[in-house]
Design a protein around this motif. Sequence first.
Motif, PDB file in Angstrom:
ATOM      1  N   PHE A 137       0.819  -1.209   0.000  1.00 52.61           N
ATOM      2  CA  PHE A 137       0.000   0.000   0.000  1.00 52.61           C
ATOM      3  C   PHE A 137       0.854   1.260   0.000  1.00 52.61           C
ATOM      4  CE2 PHE A 137      -1.614   3.372   2.804  1.00 52.61           C
ATOM      5  CZ  PHE A 137      -2.664   3.822   2.028  1.00 52.61           C
ATOM      6  N   ALA A 138       1.816   1.334   0.926  1.00 50.27           N
ATOM      7  CA  ALA A 138       2.643   2.538   1.024  1.00 50.27           C
ATOM      8  C   ALA A 138       3.468   2.748  -0.239  1.00 50.27           C
ATOM      9  CB  ALA A 138       3.567   2.439   2.256  1.00 50.27           C
ATOM     10  N   GLY A 139       4.044   1.662  -0.777  1.00 48.15           N
ATOM     11  CA  GLY A 139       4.850   1.798  -1.986  1.00 48.15           C
ATOM     12  C   GLY A 139       4.019   2.212  -3.193  1.00 48.15           C
ATOM     13  N   THR A 140       2.835   1.598  -3.345  1.00 47.95           N
ATOM     14  CA  THR A 140       1.977   1.940  -4.479  1.00 47.95           C
ATOM     15  C   THR A 140       1.481   3.374  -4.378  1.00 47.95           C
ATOM     16  OG1 THR A 140       1.263  -0.367  -4.642  1.00 47.95           O
ATOM     17  CG2 THR A 140      -0.098   1.283  -5.737  1.00 47.95           C
ATOM     18  N   LEU A 141       1.070   3.786  -3.162  1.00 50.18           N
ATOM     19  CA  LEU A 141       0.591   5.162  -2.975  1.00 50.18           C
ATOM     20  C   LEU A 141       1.707   6.158  -3.250  1.00 50.18           C
ATOM     21  CD1 LEU A 141      -1.634   7.095  -2.169  1.00 50.18           C
ATOM     22  CD2 LEU A 141      -0.983   6.763   0.222  1.00 50.18           C
ATOM     23  N   GLY A 142       2.917   5.872  -2.765  1.00 45.23           N
ATOM     24  CA  GLY A 142       4.044   6.767  -3.019  1.00 45.23           C
ATOM     25  C   GLY A 142       4.348   6.882  -4.498  1.00 45.23           C
ATOM     26  N   ASP A 194      -7.515   5.294  -3.418  1.00 42.41           N
ATOM     27  CA  ASP A 194      -8.451   4.245  -3.818  1.00 42.41           C
ATOM     28  C   ASP A 194      -7.723   3.093  -4.510  1.00 42.41           C
ATOM     29  OD1 ASP A 194     -11.246   3.262  -4.373  1.00 42.41           O
ATOM     30  OD2 ASP A 194     -10.534   3.492  -6.423  1.00 42.41           O
ATOM     31  N   MET A 195      -6.815   3.417  -5.412  1.00 40.30           N
ATOM     32  CA  MET A 195      -6.078   2.371  -6.133  1.00 40.30           C
ATOM     33  C   MET A 195      -5.066   1.689  -5.226  1.00 40.30           C
ATOM     34  SD  MET A 195      -5.487   3.885  -9.955  1.00 40.30           S
ATOM     35  CE  MET A 195      -4.874   5.475  -9.414  1.00 40.30           C
ATOM     36  N   ALA A 196      -4.400   2.437  -4.342  1.00 39.58           N
ATOM     37  CA  ALA A 196      -3.397   1.853  -3.458  1.00 39.58           C
ATOM     38  C   ALA A 196      -4.032   0.922  -2.443  1.00 39.58           C
ATOM     39  CB  ALA A 196      -2.622   2.965  -2.750  1.00 39.58           C
ATOM     40  N   ALA A 197      -5.256   1.236  -1.988  1.00 41.57           N
ATOM     41  CA  ALA A 197      -5.946   0.351  -1.054  1.00 41.57           C
ATOM     42  C   ALA A 197      -6.195  -1.012  -1.682  1.00 41.57           C
ATOM     43  CB  ALA A 197      -7.262   0.986  -0.602  1.00 41.57           C
ATOM     44  N   THR A 198      -6.554  -1.025  -2.970  1.00 39.21           N
ATOM     45  CA  THR A 198      -6.785  -2.283  -3.676  1.00 39.21           C
ATOM     46  C   THR A 198      -5.506  -3.111  -3.775  1.00 39.21           C
ATOM     47  OG1 THR A 198      -8.486  -1.184  -4.987  1.00 39.21           O
ATOM     48  CG2 THR A 198      -7.689  -3.282  -5.809  1.00 39.21           C
ATOM     49  N   SER A 199      -4.360  -2.443  -3.874  1.00 36.71           N
ATOM     50  CA  SER A 199      -3.085  -3.151  -4.038  1.00 36.71           C
ATOM     51  C   SER A 199      -2.611  -3.816  -2.763  1.00 36.71           C
ATOM     52  CB  SER A 199      -2.007  -2.173  -4.525  1.00 36.71           C
ATOM     53  OG  SER A 199      -1.648  -1.272  -3.498  1.00 36.71           O
ATOM     54  N   ALA A 200      -3.267  -3.545  -1.611  1.00 32.16           N
ATOM     55  CA  ALA A 200      -2.819  -4.128  -0.348  1.00 32.16           C
ATOM     56  C   ALA A 200      -2.872  -5.653  -0.387  1.00 32.16           C
ATOM     57  CB  ALA A 200      -3.656  -3.590   0.807  1.00 32.16           C
ATOM     58  N   GLY A 201      -3.877  -6.217  -1.071  1.00 33.01           N
ATOM     59  CA  GLY A 201      -3.940  -7.667  -1.214  1.00 33.01           C
ATOM     60  C   GLY A 201      -4.577  -8.389  -0.049  1.00 33.01           C
ATOM     61  N   ASN A 202      -5.126  -7.651   0.927  1.00 36.10           N
ATOM     62  CA  ASN A 202      -5.802  -8.263   2.064  1.00 36.10           C
ATOM     63  C   ASN A 202      -7.108  -7.507   2.291  1.00 36.10           C
ATOM     64  OD1 ASN A 202      -6.365  -8.289   5.215  1.00 36.10           O
ATOM     65  ND2 ASN A 202      -5.182 -10.127   4.755  1.00 36.10           N
ATOM     66  N   GLY A 203      -8.231  -8.235   2.281  1.00 35.64           N
ATOM     67  CA  GLY A 203      -9.524  -7.592   2.352  1.00 35.64           C
ATOM     68  C   GLY A 203      -9.748  -6.805   3.624  1.00 35.64           C
TER      69      GLY A 203
END
Length: 401
Positions: free
Chosen positions: A267-272, A286-295
Amino acid sequence: MPRYTYTARDAGGHHVTATADAANLPALAAQLHSQGAIIESAQPVRKRVTPIRGIAYFDVLAVYRQIASAVGAGMPIKETLGMLAREARNPRLRALLHALETEVAEGAQLSDAMALYPAVFPRVHIAVVKAGEESERLGTVLDELADQAETFANMNRRFASALVYPVVVGGFALLLLNFALAFVVPRFKDLFLDMGMRHLSLSTQFVFFIARYVAPATVLLLLAAGLLIALIAVQRRAASGRLLLDSWKLRIPLVGQIVEKAALARFAGTLGLLLDAGIELPRALDMAATSAGNGAIEAILRNVAIEVERGSTLGDSIDANQAMPPTVAWQISVGEESGALPESLLRISRLYASTVDSLVTALAGFVEPILIIIVGSAVFMLVIGMLLPVATVIRSLAGGG
């Protein structure tokens, strides 16, 4: 160039439905306004393409790097894609690159061409590439995207290896032991009874007990485990089931820590990366939250995104939702105040990725010795239980001779 189907009201007040090419929706609205029409609704015309699947993730990352290198050298995107297509050995990858080249030759942006193949290019990657095109930093953005995606892929692969190794080795050892208990041990038992041996050692009696009662039960347990895995796979397709299973993952000792920190690193890496590419914070969240991979973690991060849209700062929202440790929320707040939020997020991502590597190493160091001890003990009991009576028979025969 994208094509849109639109409904507009012309100068005479009549409603008109038609299609037109435009760079984006604002450009389409300006184009129609210049003709005296007011746009009421519009949607892009989705082009039908032949789906392409089965391309390795690391092959896609290699394409990113090659495009970044070619763009940095001043080569146009179309020629770059054509060159890569001619060099590709994988037929599916070659077909994908030819398809992208055709779309770009017809005037589409690279990101728009990538969007036609969602099975190959994740939504986050497409958004990053589009932002790189708009900021004229496509080469730099693609390099950063490939670096980060490769880091996360390697992190996931090491974690999977740490779990798969004990499962495969333990499962194979269990199958061999059950085979020995089901087909080898009964032959020894019949042999001992034929030789008139009635007083067997405790270890031998224990092995016979396992072979008679426990081994058949183990087969049933394996079948039950297979049914449970199938049930979990079906349940994960439902949103509620995925949320429940992902919440359980976080409660598993040590494994839960790895899952949590890996999700926060992504999440942090994608958001950055998204913010560094120029994407606004609400959309990037919104997009970075999806990338976390855990619901479960994704649900918390979506609450953070809602609070940010309402005007709260990212650091305060993360702290209020306890989405990350307090020190991380503090670092994000400092990054917001100093105007270096993308750098702070990427630094946090690297920290969590390093922590995940350490935890995976600890998990492997914890599981492997235990697995060796369990398998070794089972083999030892089997060998001792069978060899002691054989040794007794040999000693008695030697004494009788």
